[in-house]
Design a protein around this motif. Structure first.
Motif, short mmCIF file in Angstrom:
data_model
loop_
_atom_site.label_atom_id
_atom_site.label_comp_id
_atom_site.label_asym_id
_atom_site.label_seq_id
_atom_site.Cartn_x
_atom_site.Cartn_y
_atom_site.Cartn_z
N PRO A 7 0.82 -1.21 0.00
CA PRO A 7 0.00 0.00 0.00
C PRO A 7 0.86 1.26 0.00
O PRO A 7 1.98 1.27 0.51
N ILE A 8 0.29 2.30 -0.58
CA ILE A 8 0.99 3.59 -0.65
C ILE A 8 0.04 4.70 -0.23
O ILE A 8 -1.14 4.71 -0.60
N ASN A 10 -1.75 8.25 -0.09
CA ASN A 10 -2.16 9.26 -1.06
C ASN A 10 -1.29 10.50 -0.81
O ASN A 10 -1.30 11.06 0.29
N PRO A 11 -0.53 10.96 -1.81
CA PRO A 11 0.37 12.09 -1.59
C PRO A 11 -0.35 13.40 -1.30
O PRO A 11 0.28 14.36 -0.83
N LEU A 12 -1.65 13.47 -1.55
CA LEU A 12 -2.40 14.68 -1.26
C LEU A 12 -2.85 14.77 0.20
O LEU A 12 -3.22 15.84 0.67
N VAL A 13 -2.82 13.63 0.90
CA VAL A 13 -3.23 13.60 2.30
C VAL A 13 -2.05 14.07 3.17
O VAL A 13 -0.92 13.63 3.01
N VAL A 14 -2.35 14.97 4.08
CA VAL A 14 -1.33 15.59 4.92
C VAL A 14 -1.28 14.89 6.28
O VAL A 14 -2.33 14.70 6.92
N LEU A 15 -0.08 14.50 6.70
CA LEU A 15 0.12 13.97 8.05
C LEU A 15 0.60 15.12 8.92
O LEU A 15 1.66 15.69 8.68
N ARG A 16 -0.19 15.47 9.92
CA ARG A 16 0.21 16.52 10.85
C ARG A 16 0.47 15.88 12.20
O ARG A 16 -0.47 15.44 12.87
N GLU A 17 1.73 15.82 12.55
CA GLU A 17 2.10 15.21 13.84
C GLU A 17 1.86 16.21 14.96
O GLU A 17 2.25 17.36 14.87
N VAL A 79 -5.09 -0.40 7.61
CA VAL A 79 -4.75 -0.17 6.20
C VAL A 79 -6.00 -0.21 5.34
O VAL A 79 -6.21 0.65 4.47
N LYS A 80 -6.87 -1.17 5.60
CA LYS A 80 -8.12 -1.26 4.85
C LYS A 80 -8.95 0.01 5.05
O LYS A 80 -9.52 0.54 4.10
N ASP A 81 -9.00 0.50 6.27
CA ASP A 81 -9.77 1.70 6.59
C ASP A 81 -9.24 2.92 5.83
O ASP A 81 -10.01 3.67 5.22
N VAL A 82 -7.92 3.14 5.86
CA VAL A 82 -7.39 4.32 5.17
C VAL A 82 -7.54 4.19 3.65
O VAL A 82 -7.71 5.20 2.96
N ILE A 83 -7.51 2.97 3.14
CA ILE A 83 -7.74 2.77 1.71
C ILE A 83 -9.19 3.11 1.36
O ILE A 83 -9.47 3.82 0.39
N GLU A 84 -10.12 2.63 2.18
CA GLU A 84 -11.54 2.92 1.94
C GLU A 84 -11.85 4.41 2.03
O GLU A 84 -12.73 4.92 1.34
N ARG A 85 -11.11 5.13 2.86
CA ARG A 85 -11.28 6.58 2.98
C ARG A 85 -10.63 7.35 1.82
O ARG A 85 -10.81 8.55 1.70
N TYR A 87 -7.36 7.63 1.58
CA TYR A 87 -6.11 8.18 2.09
C TYR A 87 -4.90 7.37 1.63
O TYR A 87 -3.76 7.82 1.76
N ALA A 88 -5.13 6.18 1.12
CA ALA A 88 -4.05 5.31 0.63
C ALA A 88 -4.63 4.43 -0.47
O ALA A 88 -5.83 4.41 -0.70
N GLY A 89 -3.75 3.72 -1.14
CA GLY A 89 -4.18 2.82 -2.20
C GLY A 89 -3.00 2.00 -2.67
O GLY A 89 -2.07 1.71 -1.90
N TYR A 90 -3.01 1.67 -3.93
CA TYR A 90 -1.93 0.89 -4.54
C TYR A 90 -1.54 1.55 -5.84
O TYR A 90 -2.39 2.08 -6.55
N GLU A 91 -0.27 1.50 -6.16
CA GLU A 91 0.18 2.03 -7.44
C GLU A 91 -0.32 1.12 -8.55
O GLU A 91 -0.40 -0.10 -8.38
N ALA A 92 -0.63 1.71 -9.67
CA ALA A 92 -1.07 0.93 -10.83
C ALA A 92 0.13 0.13 -11.33
O ALA A 92 1.27 0.60 -11.34
N GLU A 93 -0.15 -1.12 -11.71
CA GLU A 93 0.92 -1.96 -12.23
C GLU A 93 1.37 -1.44 -13.59
O GLU A 93 0.56 -1.01 -14.40
#
Length: 95
Positions: A7-8, A10-17, A79-85, A87-93
């Motif tokens: 999983p990767i 989403n580069p548009l989602v911001v992580l604010r620590e 991981v499943k949750d952030v993918i469903e939102r 926020y993450a996914g998979y790179e296209a093959e």
């Protein structure tokens, strides 16, 4: 999710620590936020398209004490949750 999936984030989602190693994921397109505990932050940082769930589990074992028996199930669920939102996914093959 297959065992060899990487999983990767989403580069548009911001992580604010925030304080005490907690963080917020913010999706500026949707205007929504999602809170992360310190372990979820570590998992999120491994969502770089290079780590499988097994790799992430190895990273957690190296950095966390007293992992629960169902830790892998929890990681898969996160991981499943952030993918469903979105926020993450998979790179296209590559073809």
């Amino acid at each position: 999710m297959r065992d060899n999936d990487k999983p990767i984030a989403n580069p548009l989602v911001v992580l604010r620590e925030e304080f005490d190693d907690w963080a917020i994921l913010f999706d500026p397109d949707e205007g929504e936020g999602f809170g992360l505990n310190p372990v979820s932050v570590l998992v999120w940082k491994c969502l770089d398209g290079k780590h499988t769930i097994a790799d992430i589990m190895a990273e957690l074992r190296e950095n966390c004490e007293n992992m629960p028996e169902d830790a892998e199930e929890r990681v898969r669920s996160f991981v499943k949750d952030v993918i469903e939102r979105g926020y993450a996914g998979y790179e296209a093959e590559k073809v």
